[in-house]
Design a protein around this motif. Structure first.
Motif, short mmCIF file in Angstrom:
data_model
loop_
_atom_site.label_atom_id
_atom_site.label_comp_id
_atom_site.label_asym_id
_atom_site.label_seq_id
_atom_site.Cartn_x
_atom_site.Cartn_y
_atom_site.Cartn_z
N LYS A 1 0.84 -1.20 0.00
CA LYS A 1 0.00 0.00 0.00
C LYS A 1 0.87 1.25 0.00
N LEU B 1 -7.15 -4.64 8.41
CA LEU B 1 -7.04 -5.13 7.03
C LEU B 1 -6.52 -4.12 6.02
N LEU B 2 -6.93 -2.87 6.18
CA LEU B 2 -6.60 -1.86 5.18
C LEU B 2 -5.09 -1.60 5.11
N HIS C 1 -1.65 -10.02 6.49
CA HIS C 1 -2.89 -9.56 5.85
C HIS C 1 -3.73 -10.74 5.41
N ARG D 1 -7.41 -11.65 6.60
CA ARG D 1 -8.45 -11.62 5.56
C ARG D 1 -9.24 -12.93 5.62
N ALA E 1 -13.31 2.45 6.85
CA ALA E 1 -13.47 2.13 5.42
C ALA E 1 -14.94 2.06 5.04
N GLY E 2 -15.80 1.86 6.05
CA GLY E 2 -17.16 1.47 5.70
C GLY E 2 -18.26 2.48 5.82
N THR F 1 -17.46 6.14 2.51
CA THR F 1 -17.61 5.69 1.12
C THR F 1 -19.09 5.55 0.74
N ARG G 1 -0.26 2.43 -4.70
CA ARG G 1 0.63 1.35 -4.29
C ARG G 1 2.07 1.85 -4.31
N PRO H 1 -15.08 -0.22 -8.97
CA PRO H 1 -15.27 0.71 -7.85
C PRO H 1 -14.78 0.14 -6.52
N PHE H 2 -14.69 -1.19 -6.42
CA PHE H 2 -14.26 -1.80 -5.17
C PHE H 2 -12.82 -2.34 -5.25
N GLY H 3 -12.05 -1.93 -6.25
CA GLY H 3 -10.70 -2.45 -6.40
C GLY H 3 -10.74 -3.86 -6.95
N ARG I 1 -6.87 -7.73 -2.38
CA ARG I 1 -7.22 -6.61 -1.51
C ARG I 1 -8.52 -5.95 -1.94
N CYS J 1 -12.25 -4.74 -1.95
CA CYS J 1 -13.03 -4.29 -0.79
C CYS J 1 -13.76 -5.48 -0.16
C1 HEM Z 1 -19.46 2.31 -1.81
C2 HEM Z 1 -18.79 1.89 -0.79
C3 HEM Z 1 -17.36 1.40 -0.82
C4 HEM Z 1 -16.39 1.59 -1.75
C5 HEM Z 1 -16.49 2.34 -3.08
C6 HEM Z 1 -15.21 0.89 -1.29
C7 HEM Z 1 -14.01 0.81 -1.99
C8 HEM Z 1 -12.92 0.10 -1.57
C9 HEM Z 1 -11.71 -0.08 -2.35
C10 HEM Z 1 -11.46 0.47 -3.75
C11 HEM Z 1 -10.86 -0.85 -1.61
C12 HEM Z 1 -9.49 -1.35 -2.05
C13 HEM Z 1 -8.39 -0.35 -1.77
C14 HEM Z 1 -7.03 -0.79 -2.30
O1 HEM Z 1 -6.91 -1.81 -2.98
O2 HEM Z 1 -6.06 -0.08 -2.01
C15 HEM Z 1 -11.51 -1.13 -0.35
C16 HEM Z 1 -10.95 -1.87 0.69
C17 HEM Z 1 -11.58 -2.12 1.87
N1 HEM Z 1 -12.89 -1.82 2.19
FE1 HEM Z 1 -14.23 -0.84 1.02
N2 HEM Z 1 -15.48 0.33 -0.07
C18 HEM Z 1 -16.79 0.60 0.25
C19 HEM Z 1 -17.47 0.20 1.38
C20 HEM Z 1 -16.96 -0.58 2.37
C21 HEM Z 1 -17.70 -1.09 3.51
C22 HEM Z 1 -19.20 -0.86 3.72
C23 HEM Z 1 -16.82 -1.76 4.29
C24 HEM Z 1 -17.05 -2.49 5.59
C25 HEM Z 1 -18.20 -2.57 6.19
C26 HEM Z 1 -15.51 -1.69 3.65
C27 HEM Z 1 -14.35 -2.23 4.15
C28 HEM Z 1 -13.15 -2.28 3.46
C29 HEM Z 1 -11.94 -2.91 3.99
C30 HEM Z 1 -11.79 -3.55 5.37
C31 HEM Z 1 -10.96 -2.82 2.99
C32 HEM Z 1 -9.54 -3.36 3.05
C33 HEM Z 1 -9.54 -4.76 2.44
C34 HEM Z 1 -8.16 -5.41 2.36
O3 HEM Z 1 -7.17 -4.74 2.07
O4 HEM Z 1 -8.12 -6.65 2.55
N3 HEM Z 1 -15.65 -0.98 2.48
N4 HEM Z 1 -12.76 -0.56 -0.34
#
Ligand code: HEM
Length: 452
Positions: free
Chosen positions: A77, A92-93, A100, A104, A262-263, A266, A331, A390-392, A396, A398
Motif C-alpha cells: 500500500k 485489514l486496510l 494480511h 483476511r 473504510a465502511g 464511502t 501502491r 469501484p471496489f478495487g 485486496r 473491498c
Molecule cells: C461504496 C462503498 C465502498 C467503496 C467504493 C469501497 C471501496 C474500496 C476499495 C477500492 C478498496 C481497495 C483499496 C485498495 O486496494 O487499495 C476497499 C478496501 C476495503 N474496504 Fe471498502 N469500499 C466501500 C465500502 C466498504 C464497507 C461498507 C466496508 C465495511 C463494512 C468496507 C471495508 C473495506 C476494507 C476492510 C478494505 C480493506 C480490504 C483489504 O485490504 O483486505 N468498504 N474498499
C-alpha cells in the motif's frame, strides 16, 4: 528473439518543475491532472512528487490487473495509507503480506453474501428512523444526512447499538479520531507519533479515549459469552483454520476501527452522489420510483426486496461509475517489476484511478452521461476486467463490497420510496472534491419533498 530488456518501453510524462515535479498540479486538482495524463500520454505515464518520488499513473485494464492481481506481490500500500496505522493499527486496510492474508481469511466469513443478508433489516430500519424526522418540504444538507445514515448503519451492524441508544459513546470519539487521522494522512511529512507536536498530542489523546471505549466493549462481550451475530460478534468468533486461535483484543480493536473507517464515508458519498444524479435526471428518478412501488407493492420495504430491485442496483452502479467514492488506488513498488512492456522501479509510487478509467470512451458510450440502463443485460460481462472496479480487485478487493451494495440499494430505496430531491437555488453547481473519498464539495443542499 527479443530479450526482456529490449522489450521495455520508455514511460512518457510531462515537463516538470525540477524541484516540485508535478506535486502542485496534482494536489490542486487531482481529477483533472490524472485525466489529462491519460489523455496526453495513454496507458502509462510517469511524473514526480517533489525532487525524488517517482510516480507511475496506470490507465489500462490489463495493466491494472497485473498490479492488483497477477503481480500484486511486488507492491504494498502507498505511504498515505501506511500513515493511517497511527489510527487503525494493523487492520485489514493497512496490514501487509502473510499477516494480511491470515486476517483476511479470518474476517471474510463475516462479509459473505449469505451472512450479510441478516443486516438488511438493520439497514432499512436505521434509514427509516433517520428520515422519519424529515418534514414534508424542506431544504437539507443531504451530504451530511447521508453521512449520519451510514454512520448509524455501521454502528448498528457492528456493535448492535442504535442511534440515541448508546451509539454516541462510540460515534463521537470515533469521529474525532477519524478527523485527526485523516489530517495526518493528508499532511505531506507527518512526524512520528512519539514527537510531541500539537497534532500528535491531539491524535494520541483522541485514540486513547476511543480505545478505552472499544476495549471496554470487547471485554464486556468476552465476559458475556458472546452469542451476537453483529460484526463484532462474528469477528470474536472467527478462528484460525490452522491452529484455532482467535483474534487478540488489540487485533479486534484494529479491525473494528478499520471497518468503521473504510465502511461509512464511502457509502455516504455514494448515496449523496446518487441523490444528486437522480435530481438531475427526472426520467431515471421516475423509473426508480416505479420499480420501488412495484417491488414493494406500495408497502414497507423488506430485506427480500433487495434482489428484485435491479434498476435501483443499476442506478447505484452507474453512480459509482461517474463518482466512484474510492477514486484512486495507490501502491508502492517493492521490487523492480515489469508491468506490460514497462519497467517499474523499486520505491516508485503507482496510481490507478477509477474516476479516470470509468469515463474512458473506449468502454463507455457517452461516458460523462448518467445512464443507469447501460448496466442492464449484463453489461459488465462485456467489459474487460478492471474497466469498472469501484471496489478495487485481487486479494485486496473491498471486503465490504456486497455489504456496501446492499446498504446503498436498500437505503436508496427506503429514501426514494418517500422523498424526491431537487437542488436548492443556493446550490447551483455541484463539484467533486477528491479528499480521501470523492465527496460533493461544500456539502449538497437539496430541497426534499415528500412524494405524493
Ligand atoms: C461504496 C462503498 C465502498 C467503496 C467504493 C469501497 C471501496 C474500496 C476499495 C477500492 C478498496 C481497495 C483499496 C485498495 O486496494 O487499495 C476497499 C478496501 C476495503 N474496504 Fe471498502 N469500499 C466501500 C465500502 C466498504 C464497507 C461498507 C466496508 C465495511 C463494512 C468496507 C471495508 C473495506 C476494507 C476492510 C478494505 C480493506 C480490504 C483489504 O485490504 O483486505 N468498504 N474498499
Amino acid at each position: 528473439m527479443t530479450n526482456r530488456f529490449q522489450r521495455r518501453k520508455p514511460i512518457p510524462g510531462p515537463k516538470e518543475h525540477w524541484l516540485k515535479g508535478s506535486l502542485q498540479a496534482f494536489t490542486s486538482d487531482p481529477l483533472r491532472f490524472l485525466s489529462n495524463q491519460a489523455e496526453t500520454f495513454g496507458p502509462v505515464s510517469s511524473f514526480r512528487f517533489g525532487p525524488f518520488q517517482e510516480v507511475y499513473f496506470v490507465n489500462d485494464p490489463d495493466l491494472i490487473k497485473e498490479i492488483l492481481v497477477t503481480k500484486q506481490k511486488a507492491f504494498i500500500k502507498s505511504r498515505d495509507i501506511q500513515m493511517l496505522k497511527a489510527v487503525v493499527g494493523e487492520g485489514l486496510l493497512t496490514n501487509e503480506k502473510e499477516s494480511h492474508l491470515k486476517q483476511r481469511r479470518l474476517i471474510q466469513p463475516a462479509f459473505k453474501k449469505t451472512h450479510i443478508h441478516q443486516y438488511a433489516q438493520d439497514m432499512i430500519e436505521t434509514t427509516n428512523a433517520f428520515i422519519k424526522g424529515w418534514k414534508g418540504e424542506e431544504e437539507r444538507n443531504i451530504a451530511a444526512d447521508m453521512m449520519n445514515i451510514a454512520l448509524g448503519i455501521i454502528t448498528k451492524t457492528m456493535f448492535g447499538m442504535e442511534m440515541g441508544q448508546g451509539a454516541d459513546v462510540i460515534e463521537q470519539p470515533m469521529e474525532a479520531v477519524m478527523k485527526l487521522g485523516i489530517k495526518r494522512m493528508r499532511s505531506l511529512s507527518p512526524l512520528p507519533l512519539w514527537v510531541p507536536t500539537q497534532a500528535n498530542r491531539q491524535l494520541k489523546k483522541a485514540v486513547k479515549e476511543l480505545d478505552d471505549v472499544l476495549f471496554s466493549i470487547i471485554s464486556k462481550r468476552r465476559l458475556e459469552d458472546n452469542q451476537s451475530e453483529d460484526l463484532l460478534g462474528m469477528l470474536m468468533k472467527a478462528r484460525d483454520e490452522e491452529n484455532g486461535a482467535v483474534m487478540s483484543d488489540q487485533q479486534l480493536r484494529d479491525e473494528l476501527m478499520t471497518i468503521f473507517l473504510a465502511g461509512h464515508e464511502t457509502t455516504a458519498n455514494l448515496l449523496a452522489w446518487t441523490l444528486y444524479l437522480l435530481s438531475e435526471h427526472p426520467s431515471a428518478d421516475e423509473r426508480l420510483y416505479a420499480e420501488i412501488k412495484e417491488v414493494t407493492n406500495g408497502e414497507a420495504l423488506l430485506p427480500e426486496h433487495y434482489t428484485k430491485l435491479t434498476y435501483t442496483q443499476n442506478v447505484i452502479s452507474e453512480s459509482m461509475r461517474l463518482y466512484p467514492p474510492a477514486y484512486v488506488i495507490g501502491r508502492q513498488v517493492e521490487e523492480d517489476i515489469e508491468i506490460g512492456p514497462y519497467l517499474f522501479n523499486k520505491g516508485a509510487m503507482v496510481l490507478i484511478s477509477q474516476y479516470v478509467m470509468h469515463r474512458n470512451a473506449s468502454f463507455y458510450h457517452e461516458p460523462n452521461i448518467f445512464k443507469p440502463e447501460r448496466f442492464d443485460h449484463n453489461f459488465l460481462k462485456t467489459l474487460p476486467p478492471f474497466a469498472y472496479f469501484p471496489f478495487g480487485g485481487g486479494p485486496r478487493v473491498c471486503i465490504g463490497n456486497h455489504f456496501a451494495m446492499m446498504e446503498a440499494t436498500l437505503a436508496l430505496a427506503a429514501i426514494a420510496q418517500n422523498y424526491k430531491f431537487t437542488l436548492t437555488s443556493s446550490q447551483q453547481k455541484v463539484t467533486p472534491q477528491p479528499l480521501i473519498t470523492l465527496r460533493p464539495k461544500g456539502g449538497l443542499m437539496m430541497k426534499v419533498e415528500k412524494r405524493k
